[in-house]
Design a protein around this motif. Structure first.
Motif, mmCIF file in Angstrom:
data_model
loop_
_atom_site.group_PDB
_atom_site.id
_atom_site.type_symbol
_atom_site.label_atom_id
_atom_site.label_comp_id
_atom_site.label_asym_id
_atom_site.label_seq_id
_atom_site.Cartn_x
_atom_site.Cartn_y
_atom_site.Cartn_z
ATOM 1 N N LEU A 174 0.830 -1.207 0.000
ATOM 2 C CA LEU A 174 0.000 0.000 0.000
ATOM 3 C C LEU A 174 0.860 1.252 0.000
ATOM 4 N N LEU A 175 1.882 1.258 0.839
ATOM 5 C CA LEU A 175 2.762 2.426 0.935
ATOM 6 C C LEU A 175 3.575 2.594 -0.345
ATOM 7 N N GLY A 176 4.077 1.495 -0.883
ATOM 8 C CA GLY A 176 4.889 1.567 -2.093
ATOM 9 C C GLY A 176 4.102 2.032 -3.311
ATOM 10 N N GLU A 177 2.826 1.655 -3.360
ATOM 11 C CA GLU A 177 1.991 2.053 -4.493
ATOM 12 C C GLU A 177 1.407 3.447 -4.327
ATOM 13 N N GLY A 178 1.664 4.068 -3.172
ATOM 14 C CA GLY A 178 1.152 5.413 -2.953
ATOM 15 C C GLY A 178 -0.331 5.464 -2.648
ATOM 16 N N ALA A 179 -0.905 4.330 -2.238
ATOM 17 C CA ALA A 179 -2.332 4.316 -1.898
ATOM 18 C C ALA A 179 -2.617 5.205 -0.702
ATOM 19 N N VAL A 180 -1.649 5.302 0.197
ATOM 20 C CA VAL A 180 -1.806 6.110 1.405
ATOM 21 C C VAL A 180 -0.424 6.574 1.858
ATOM 22 N N ALA A 181 -0.359 7.788 2.403
ATOM 23 C CA ALA A 181 0.894 8.287 2.972
ATOM 24 C C ALA A 181 1.070 7.705 4.370
ATOM 25 N N ARG A 182 2.310 7.523 4.764
ATOM 26 C CA ARG A 182 2.575 6.911 6.073
ATOM 27 C C ARG A 182 1.913 7.702 7.210
ATOM 28 N N ARG A 183 1.883 9.007 7.103
ATOM 29 C CA ARG A 183 1.295 9.826 8.172
ATOM 30 C C ARG A 183 -0.203 9.590 8.307
ATOM 31 N N ASP A 184 -0.853 9.174 7.224
ATOM 32 C CA ASP A 184 -2.291 8.919 7.251
ATOM 33 C C ASP A 184 -2.627 7.439 7.477
ATOM 34 N N GLY A 212 -14.151 7.706 -8.884
ATOM 35 C CA GLY A 212 -13.633 7.794 -10.245
ATOM 36 C C GLY A 212 -12.360 8.583 -10.417
ATOM 37 N N ASP A 213 -11.574 8.731 -9.341
ATOM 38 C CA ASP A 213 -10.331 9.491 -9.485
ATOM 39 C C ASP A 213 -9.140 8.598 -9.804
ATOM 40 N N GLY A 214 -9.388 7.330 -10.053
ATOM 41 C CA GLY A 214 -8.311 6.436 -10.455
ATOM 42 C C GLY A 214 -7.584 5.750 -9.317
ATOM 43 N N ARG A 215 -8.010 5.950 -8.074
ATOM 44 C CA ARG A 215 -7.366 5.286 -6.952
ATOM 45 C C ARG A 215 -8.412 4.944 -5.893
ATOM 46 N N VAL A 216 -8.143 3.885 -5.146
ATOM 47 C CA VAL A 216 -9.022 3.492 -4.054
ATOM 48 C C VAL A 216 -8.502 4.148 -2.780
ATOM 49 N N ASP A 217 -9.280 5.058 -2.227
ATOM 50 C CA ASP A 217 -8.846 5.807 -1.042
ATOM 51 C C ASP A 217 -9.882 5.647 0.070
ATOM 52 N N ILE A 218 -9.647 4.675 0.955
ATOM 53 C CA ILE A 218 -10.587 4.428 2.054
ATOM 54 C C ILE A 218 -10.293 5.301 3.264
ATOM 55 N N TRP A 219 -9.278 6.177 3.156
ATOM 56 C CA TRP A 219 -8.897 7.038 4.269
ATOM 57 C C TRP A 219 -9.502 8.438 4.159
ATOM 58 N N HIS A 220 -9.725 8.900 2.946
ATOM 59 C CA HIS A 220 -10.223 10.262 2.754
ATOM 60 C C HIS A 220 -11.491 10.349 1.902
ATOM 61 N N SER A 221 -11.694 9.395 1.000
ATOM 62 C CA SER A 221 -12.846 9.428 0.099
ATOM 63 C C SER A 221 -14.001 8.649 0.719
ATOM 64 N N VAL A 222 -15.040 9.356 1.116
ATOM 65 C CA VAL A 222 -16.220 8.682 1.682
ATOM 66 C C VAL A 222 -16.860 7.740 0.658
ATOM 67 N N PRO A 223 -17.039 8.154 -0.609
ATOM 68 C CA PRO A 223 -17.603 7.213 -1.588
ATOM 69 C C PRO A 223 -16.796 5.919 -1.709
ATOM 70 N N ASP A 224 -15.466 6.044 -1.755
ATOM 71 C CA ASP A 224 -14.625 4.849 -1.874
ATOM 72 C C ASP A 224 -14.756 3.966 -0.637
ATOM 73 N N ALA A 225 -14.726 4.577 0.544
ATOM 74 C CA ALA A 225 -14.788 3.802 1.786
ATOM 75 C C ALA A 225 -16.118 3.065 1.906
#
Length: 411
Positions: A174-184, A212-225
């Motif tokens: 996850l970290l290597g692919e940039g899915a989430v920053a370590r601080r988050d 639809g922004d091209g990434r799965v973000d369960i930390w900040h995107s409510v629709p994705d989560a």
């Protein structure tokens, strides 16, 4: 000398030295353990740069629960509220009312996403909103731990090393692919992360890019989560168009030992046996044809429910009846302000150690075959009822002081 051998020697040295230099010895072995995981990380697609960057200076957190540490008493998982609180305290009206009001506001704010979720997955928007509310208070609860440190520690000295070894590798991905920053990348003590609390491996199994922004973000995107939570439910067997449960009034002579998943029959049969939907609710022929199990989380006291397949799907999210009741009831309250028709009783909860002692006794006499975990779940309650029948006690399927005394006298 191979890295694994070095790690083994260092771990053995830490155990032998006892408390002489526990931090230094254990941490040195931990570092070697992390180094030994590089081939697995590489095979999973983690780059050397990511591995070195994220593991540099990584230290174990020996204050986490559920660890097996040399020279220290074994620690169990913390007492989750789902398993130590009585229902009236866990499914607290004030909490449900507050979260339901917030959920109604969020239903309007995220209406487009929730409509799409219901269309694509067949999961009601209120259900995924309720999961979000229960897990992180709609994102207001800041998760306290660094996820990578948690899964690394649990992989090293946790009770479920193999599971967390996988989670550690997935966290690095996850970290290597940039899915989430370590601080988050924050989590619970058990490594669950994001708005709806996923383990790193669950991100890859169930993650959905709904915005639809091209990434799965369960930390900040409510629709994705929320979409990812819906996808997880679907992957675990969610059936569209089926309620999670029906509250019913149980007949006076109800046999509470039937309250196990193995006793499943069409709702129509339960109705013919004297179970009555509350508030005069009338069920359609399709609803009456649905298979259901009896649930009485306070034994014969408090509300009773006929639980459908979807009840047990939600239970895959958190293996607690009270958790599912909280989520299901919160979802209902977003569209209907009425509380449960039957009030919770003033029951008290025995200590986990006492419930575990009961489970041991029930196991010895052949009435219980599940885990010895100190939790009064479905199988424990049914076994208690069977014991009460055999001992000539009042059959209420509830772990009370009276039952504990009876078992103690019979040893």
């Amino acid at each position: 000398m191979r890295t694994g051998a070095i790690a083994a020697i260092l771990i053995a040295t830490a155990v032998t030295l006892g408390t002489a230099h526990p931090a230094f010895s254990a941490d040195a072995a931990f570092t070697q353990f992390i180094v030994s995981l590089w081939p697995e990380a590489q095979a999973a697609g983690v780059s050397r740069a990511t591995f070195d960057r994220e593991t540099s200076g990584l230290e174990p957190d020996y204050k986490l629960p559920d660890l097996l540490l040399p020279g220290r008493p074994a620690t169990g998982a913390p007492s989750q509220a789902e398993f130590v609180q009585v229902p009236a305290d866990y499914v607290k009206e004030a909490s449900i009312a507050r979260l339901a009001a917030e959920g109604q506001r969020l239903m309007q704010k995220h209406r487009a996403a929730l409509t799409e979720i219901e269309k694509r997955f067949g999961v009601p928007g209120t259900i995924v909103l309720a999961i979000w509310g229960r897990e992180t208070d709609f994102g207001r609860h800041r998760l306290p731990y660094d996820t990578l440190r948690v899964v690394a520690t649990q992989a090293y000295v946790g009770r479920r090393k193999e599971q967390f070894r996988t989670e550690f590798i997935q966290a690095l991905k996850l970290l290597g692919e940039g899915a989430v920053a370590r601080r988050d990348f924050r989590s619970s003590w058990a490594g669950a992360t994001g708005l709806t609390q996923f383990l790193p491996s669950e991100y890859y199994k169930h993650g959905i890019d709904l915005d639809g922004d091209g990434r799965v973000d369960i930390w900040h995107s409510v629709p994705d989560a929320l979409a990812s939570a819906a996808q997880q439910l679907v992957n675990k067997g969610w059936e569209a168009g089926v309620r999670w449960a029906y509250e019913v009034k149980a007949p006076v002579n109800v046999d509470c030992t039937m309250g196990v998943p193995e006793v499943t029959k069409p709702i129509a049969e339960w109705l013919r046996a004297g179970f009555v939907p509350v508030r005069g609710q009338r069920l359609s022929a399709a609803e009456q044809a649905q298979p259901a199990s009896l649930l009485q989380v306070e034994g014969i006291y408090g509300p009773a429910f006929l639980t459908t397949k979807n009840y047990f799907v939600i239970k895959e999210y958190n293996f607690s009846d009270l958790y599912v009741l909280f989520v299901g009831h919160l979802a209902d309250r977003m569209v209907n302000s009425q509380p449960f028709a039957t009030a919770w009783s003033a029951s008290t909860q025995l200590r986990s150690a006492d419930v575990e002692a009961m489970q041991r006794h029930l196991t010895r006499i052949g009435l219980y075959k599940d885990k010895l975990d100190g939790k009064a779940g479905m199988l424990t309650r049914a076994a208690l009822g069977a014991y009460q029948k055999s001992a000539g006690l009042k059959v209420d399927c509830w772990p009370s002081e009276a039952v504990l005394r009876s078992m103690s006298g019979g040893r």
